[in-house]
Design a protein around this motif. Sequence first.
Motif, PDB file in Angstrom:
ATOM      1  N   ASP B 447       0.831  -1.199   0.000  1.00  0.00           N
ATOM      2  CA  ASP B 447       0.000   0.000   0.000  1.00  0.00           C
ATOM      3  C   ASP B 447       0.873   1.259   0.000  1.00  0.00           C
ATOM      4  O   ASP B 447       1.757   1.402   0.836  1.00  0.00           O
ATOM      5  CB  ASP B 447      -0.878  -0.021   1.259  1.00  0.00           C
ATOM      6  N   SER B 449       0.306   4.180   0.869  1.00  0.00           N
ATOM      7  CA  SER B 449       0.224   5.092   2.011  1.00  0.00           C
ATOM      8  C   SER B 449       1.231   4.719   3.102  1.00  0.00           C
ATOM      9  O   SER B 449       1.599   5.561   3.917  1.00  0.00           O
ATOM     10  CB  SER B 449      -1.193   5.137   2.571  1.00  0.00           C
ATOM     11  N   LEU B 450       1.689   3.445   3.101  1.00  0.00           N
ATOM     12  CA  LEU B 450       2.730   3.083   4.070  1.00  0.00           C
ATOM     13  C   LEU B 450       4.009   3.865   3.787  1.00  0.00           C
ATOM     14  O   LEU B 450       4.712   4.274   4.707  1.00  0.00           O
ATOM     15  CB  LEU B 450       3.015   1.576   4.002  1.00  0.00           C
ATOM     16  N   GLU B 452       4.016   6.771   2.015  1.00  0.00           N
ATOM     17  CA  GLU B 452       3.698   8.183   2.191  1.00  0.00           C
ATOM     18  C   GLU B 452       3.776   8.581   3.668  1.00  0.00           C
ATOM     19  O   GLU B 452       4.262   9.655   4.003  1.00  0.00           O
ATOM     20  CB  GLU B 452       2.314   8.483   1.631  1.00  0.00           C
TER      21      GLU B 452
END
Lengths: 360, 558
Positions: B447, B449-450, B452
């Motif tokens: 993912d 977002s990990l 980010e």
Amino acid sequence: MAFIEIKNLFKRFGKVVAVNHIQLEVNKGEMVTLLGPSGCGKTTTLRCIAGLERPEEGDIVIDGKPMLSEGFVQPSKRGIGMVFQNYAVWPHMKVFNNIVYGLKIQRIPRQTIQEKARQVLELTGLNGLEERYPSQLSGGQQQRVALARALVSNPKVLLLDEPLSNLDAKLREELRFEIKSLVRRMGITSVYVTHDQAEAMVISDRVAVMDSGNVVQIGTPQEIYEKPANRFVADFIGTMNFMSGEVVQVLQDTDAVYVRTEFSEKMLCTTPDTTATTPGKKVYASIRPEDVEVFTEPPQARENLFKGTIVHKAYLGNFLYFFVSVDGTMIRVQVPHYVPQEEGQELHLFLNPQKCMILF
Amino acid sequence: MSRGNISLAALLWLVIAFLVLYPMSILVLQSFKIAETDNWGISNYLGFFQDTYYLKTFGNTLLLSVLVLLTTTLFGVPLAYILARYRHWGKTVFTALILLPIVLPAYAGVFAFIIFFGKYGTLNLLLMETGLFKTPINFIYGIHGLVFIQSLHMLPFIVLGLSAGFTNIDPSFEEAAEVEGAGGFRRFITVTLPLCTPSYLAGAVIVFLWPFTDWLTPMILGQVDFLPSVAYINIAYHFTDVHRKYMGIVAVIVSAVVCISLFLLARWWVERKKYTGLSKGTTSEGRVIEPGPLVKLSAYLYMFFIAGLVLLIPIVLGLSAFSRRWVFEPFPTHWTLENFRVILLETPVLIQNSFVFSGIALLFGIAFGLPAAYIIVRTRVPGRNALDFVITLMLAFPGIAVGVSYLLGFWKGIPLAQYWIIMPLALFARRLPYFLRMAHSSYLQLDISLEEASEVSGAGKLRTFLNISLPLLIKGVLVGVVMFFIMAFQEISTAIFLYRGGWETLPIGIYLNWHRGMEFGIAAAMAFLMIVIAFILLLIISRIAGGILKAAWGPGGT
């Protein structure tokens, strides 16, 4: 001057315009919510503030420092904390290491790291879970880890991207208040993205309603609910009866107008904007279901009094809900008290001119 | 997009240009050269397609492809159904056994089957001992033998695709057909099979292309009238007749064109046909049936039959490896470690070369594959899809074509072929997609977002990659590493054109010992050793990765 200033921000993905030249200011210590349906550009706006997207035009100024116009400032240099929709808690690190990751990068002395971690663990109620891996935590606990990680370095700005949308309804309601009081206590300026209007009402100092890449209205929750700027806002926040019609007469020196609707030649309404209201203009006469007054017997004659037939009646515990047909136009009515009339019977509706507004 | 990403992509393109595009274009260019002149033209192609012999080899290869596909489908559909749908004991063991040929080199299988099914092989000798047969039966020499051996080798690709298809179908599709009144077999034909066509086709195209790339199996069986075998012989033995060399090059190109166009066609068709259901109701094991006792018994017998054939390969090679002069006897009589002594003590350089070349190729693979996966998945650098496309095409490119183009491209001009580094470079180019695919699919699952979240926390791109991405990718990457290593270790098609004295690897040793004829035991021992090494590596991956093993495998082969 505002703490965060979004100036003329424009972002597109291919041919799709996600954020269309928006302006927004967030004051120091304030919590502003970006509210809107999916695809309205709220998350993109938030990601632009974080530096995770690069907008084509415009600027974002945080605490007086421009993030775009004087060279792109990397997300790592913006001094922000962010809570992601899916938490993004790193699965290969224990809770403690997740939380202090950013502090370690800043080369803060070990002693200080320990102290800060202890404080934030206390604040978020994660005491005793430091040595757990994220997979050993519940969804709500992971959410707290994400929040703790975002708060631990006292960021200038806290960004929250639908942080509660993956939790079940009960927990969601609980955490709303918790986040609000936590952020307020720490005095952090924050931007909160959600599509849940109830969440936005509870949590925000001000709400910015977005639609198709534009900010449609900015105001306190009360302003947004009671004085919606247009049909979209009124429809998105709460429930509203819209009766399409045409302005027939503007009363001089007041904010009152007469509107012709499908079931009435002359309905008295208030207008938020007298200058934009001229006879012949197509408008929606609008009223919230809870503002409609109901009479079982014909009351004293007055304006905006209509007779209708009950099409549906529903008992919802703390109130009654009616669908009433007035000459074919369906009006939703919510009353907090008992009404004996059943489906098929008649009801008198009073659409109070003070509460009946016109929208475009 | 940042400048760093663009220069990284440019660097990767440079590598691709040098190691893939340049040799390939030399290959194509050479095919237009007119023998013994300085002129260019299409006369080689005209000569090839006007020569009845070459046309015959083309026809033979096509026929073989059709027969192999029919056989694998006929045997694979019931097998996949049993594995995916019946609740039975030993599911994991049977699945592993039936998929085993993916990691067994094809030539090892041929040797084992010659020893067991040959004219005076174990089976014939046993049959004649019973007195029922006076003369041996020809089990394998001929197109029927090729169909048999290649089908067994390619069966896993049909089974893998179909059983995944059978498992992933939402049970409600079949339940709906059941409610509508469609009985067992009718439901299978009208609903289940059509829904599985995309996953079947992905495997079927790999099976169909195999006879266009496998030059060694026909040669070992003495059947040379097939396109890749003819190409190999023409190029390897063109000392007297330069015309033959160009016919060989044309044959290589024809094979490659067939492979790439069919591969692209299948890919396009699968993309278009992908059925998407709305429902989310699938369980991880799909629809599982408890069969009746008779059905269950036949299913077991059937699985034992196929698994037995697969197991014959390591067993027969093992017997041969530990014995001496095993001829005209159904089972060996003289047991010895002599073969292993020769391999390990007299010519340890073969094993050493295999490990060194594959190891270096692997390092190249990682150094290229990780950044390439990053560029393709995580950035919007222009040309990233083209990069992905070129690398994926390498999957369909025959090994023999890589070998020949390296020979042509790095002989004069850029004389890299004079140095041993050409060996790992060729292995790297040939097996590139394997590692990239694993890195790619694990990157897709990671993912964003990990990453980010790490950047927002103040980490730079590199630190984020080291602290967050790499630890989370490592499982998939390791599986890719091991698969890459096994495939590079077994590679013969490219290496056979490039090796010089002192650069021989184990597969080349097997080939040479077979070629000399007398050293069957040593060849068998080498093949056995390779199987053992592959097996140990596989055990390691299954420890690390468990279920990932079954997913995301591409075509195997020599």
